[in-house]
Design an enzyme around this catalytic site. Sequence first.
Site, short mmCIF file in Angstrom:
data_model
loop_
_atom_site.label_atom_id
_atom_site.label_comp_id
_atom_site.label_asym_id
_atom_site.label_seq_id
_atom_site.Cartn_x
_atom_site.Cartn_y
_atom_site.Cartn_z
N HIS A 86 0.82 -1.22 0.00
CA HIS A 86 0.00 0.00 0.00
C HIS A 86 0.85 1.27 0.00
O HIS A 86 0.37 2.34 -0.34
CB HIS A 86 -1.07 -0.01 1.11
N ASP A 222 1.46 -7.75 2.43
CA ASP A 222 1.48 -6.32 2.10
C ASP A 222 2.92 -5.82 1.88
O ASP A 222 3.47 -5.10 2.71
CB ASP A 222 0.80 -5.54 3.24
N SER A 655 4.06 2.21 8.42
CA SER A 655 3.86 1.22 7.37
C SER A 655 5.16 1.02 6.61
O SER A 655 5.81 1.99 6.21
CB SER A 655 2.78 1.69 6.40
N1 ARG Z 1 -4.78 0.37 7.84
C1 ARG Z 1 -3.49 0.41 7.23
C2 ARG Z 1 -2.98 1.86 7.26
O1 ARG Z 1 -3.45 2.65 7.98
C3 ARG Z 1 -3.48 -0.16 5.85
C4 ARG Z 1 -4.20 0.63 4.80
C5 ARG Z 1 -4.11 0.02 3.44
N2 ARG Z 1 -4.97 -1.11 3.28
C6 ARG Z 1 -6.30 -1.03 2.95
N3 ARG Z 1 -6.99 -2.15 2.86
N4 ARG Z 1 -6.88 0.10 2.70
O2 ARG Z 1 -2.46 2.48 6.40
N1 GLU Z 2 -1.18 1.24 7.71
C1 GLU Z 2 -0.55 2.30 8.45
C2 GLU Z 2 0.39 3.13 7.60
O1 GLU Z 2 0.16 3.30 6.42
C3 GLU Z 2 0.14 1.69 9.60
C4 GLU Z 2 -0.89 1.25 10.52
C5 GLU Z 2 -0.97 2.16 11.70
O2 GLU Z 2 -1.55 3.25 11.62
O3 GLU Z 2 -0.42 1.72 12.70
O4 GLU Z 2 1.33 3.73 8.07
#
Ligand code: ARG
Ligand code: GLU
Length: 731
Positions: A86, A222, A655
């Site tokens: 991502h 990921d 991330s």
């Molecule tokens: N929750 C994670 C973050 O905050 C992953 C986001 C990307 N994945 C998704 N299914 N949208 O960035």
């Molecule tokens: N998915 C998050 C990011 O893009 C990391 C998850 C979190 O917020 O801890 O940095």
Amino acid sequence: MKRIRFAIVLASLFISAICRAGEGMWLPLLLEKLNEKEMKSLGMKISARDIYSVNQGSLKDAIVSFGGFCTGEVISSQGLVLTNHHCGFDAIQNHSTLDKNYIRDGFWAANHSQELVNPNLFVTFIVRIEDVTAKSLQGVKEGMSESERQSIIDKNNGEIVKNAKRETYQSAFIRAFFEGNQYYMFITETYNDIRLVGAPPSSVGNFGKDSDNWMWPRHTGDFSLFRIYAGKDNKPAAYSPDNVPYKPKKSLSISLDGVAENDFTMVFGFPGRTMEYLHSAAVEQIVEVNDPAKIAIRDKALAVLDGFMRRDEQIKIQYASKWAGISNAWKKWQGEVLGLKRTNGVSKKKTYEAEFQKRVNSNPAWASYKGILTDLENAYAELKPLGLARDYFLEITSKIELFTVASQLNALVRAYERGGTQAYNEQLTRVRQRMEDFYKEYSAEVDRGLFSVLMEAYLTEQPQEFVSGYAKNIRNPQDAKDDMSRMENLIYNETPLTDQKKLFDQYLSKEPARAVELIKKDKAFQLYADMADTYNRQVAAKLNPIQERINQLQRTYMKAQMEVMKEKKFYPDANSTLRLTYGNVKGYQARDAVYYDPYSYLDGVMEKYKPGDYEFDVPEKLQDLYRRKDYGQYGQNGKMPVCFIGTNHTTGGNSGSPALDAYGNLVGLNFDRVWEGTMSDINYDPSICRNIMVDIRYVLFIIDKYAGAGHLIKEMKLVHPKKKAPVKKAA
Ligand code: ARG
Ligand code: GLU
């Protein structure tokens, strides 16, 4: 009796020390002083200097800020960088076409010449960190206004940066820590030629999509791979076909042995923003007012988007990344509210504040802190209605994209009024470029749907003093019936802002003076201008001074806490600078009768598999490898580990951060947190806060066995810290 009591006290101290392990995002240069002992007691086998050192190569030399929004790490002597799928998604999307669909099918460069160039991508290494607090704050005095104080600090910092010892290709900047009580300087090296090397298909890299996002158990691979290119001298250089793979000072060794429950882990990266030292009144507002309002507005926006995206394949593609952005925070806030309520976040803060107040009252040396909590509470009470109005304005005007266009035109008008034709034309070049990208992912029909629902909320759900008179007037003039569609027609049927060609033909191709005149008569523009003006007068003008006062009070409160609550170890809130967090691999009790194991396996991918599904499809080749249990050297006891969780304290920006074992070997890649624990940004609780990492063996398995890109494995240094067995390289 005394001895027993002493033993109990000792034991409970010890237990609370263990329980708190996990909380904290620590400054790498202070590890030796603040953390090394605890880290070793938790199982770390290396020293703080192996992690951060200015004089010798250390782990920090393998960590990069990836594009300023994620983290990455160098994993080969040829500048190979690992980050999340991502995080690399924009690059993957930009290189994708209908017949070369790398989002759907994945991408693997067979050699360096096939690696794909990304004009706007960069990575930044941290060369050195310095405490410059004393110089930054020189001349700052008690009782100065915020702006006076800031201008002195800006001037000081300008001088410090100018005189910083560094090479010509290095940069320097200073950031505030502990709410402006401390300042640190960062010397950095930025590389701008970053090429895409590999990415799994989305059915692996984003397996489970929105349904699984922020959730455990998770089964997502990921990750994506990039390579840093440098000039022939190994120094940063603008893109050139003659650039060569960067030779790093340090690249991470990769462990094939994995980790088990309770093993020590650390995560090294660039966390974006946390708010761990707020007053309870501020936390209460987040839980009761701000998060719920933002969630409700996004509920409405997502319902509109969902309706269109289900009906229309073209719209589904156009709005995919907006959907992901809007729903990511929307889902996180819901987890945050639940978690803060469940762990009694507000009352815990109140207990802490009561103890603080008691100590302050009993020590005359702290007399000046006596009123700080009350002052903060009062300031937050004043902020409350204005903060809500700010959320309404920002959430709504950023979702209705007609206003995005209007704000670009506003910049054009302002440029003309400030600097005449020349300024206008300079601004026009930027606006043109932005608008070309913008309309590729814009549908007037969808926007109209958003407008109808969100303007209704804007007009009816908040106190009328915050609502634009222009909006009220066109919605409900004396002589017409109160009808939303009337307002919608009035705006969308007339304005050319909904269409790139019309906007250029009717406005932007005209002489500057004429264009400005036409823009100012546009109803959509007028509506936005009046909403922005109303916001500035009725909200921002009152909110900003209160916020300034809060910043000042929070800074004093921070300083006071560090003096008064002596037994507590303080770490600065995240601010997108390099931090280390550490903890243990650990499962958790999610709710009554539900306990989660810390590891997930490929079996779980197959359990979730739904043929042809948008979120849970599994590539045929992966199913085949699963059936044959063909995991090579990456499996463990006949199973393929996929993800694991730990008590490491992470946030957005982490991330792509490496998860490291006790020896500093790479064992995983951080990419998310668990639903019950997303409130760790405000109040970390070791019982339910967990970060989610993809096991590095799953990453290697996908690269080697699934994609057949064994040449990449050959670049890496694989180790067996637990077994001491020889390592087989890819076939
Ligand atoms: N929750 C994670 C973050 O905050 C992953 C986001 C990307 N994945 C998704 N299914 N949208 O960035
Ligand atoms: N998915 C998050 C990011 O893009 C990391 C998850 C979190 O917020 O801890 O940095």
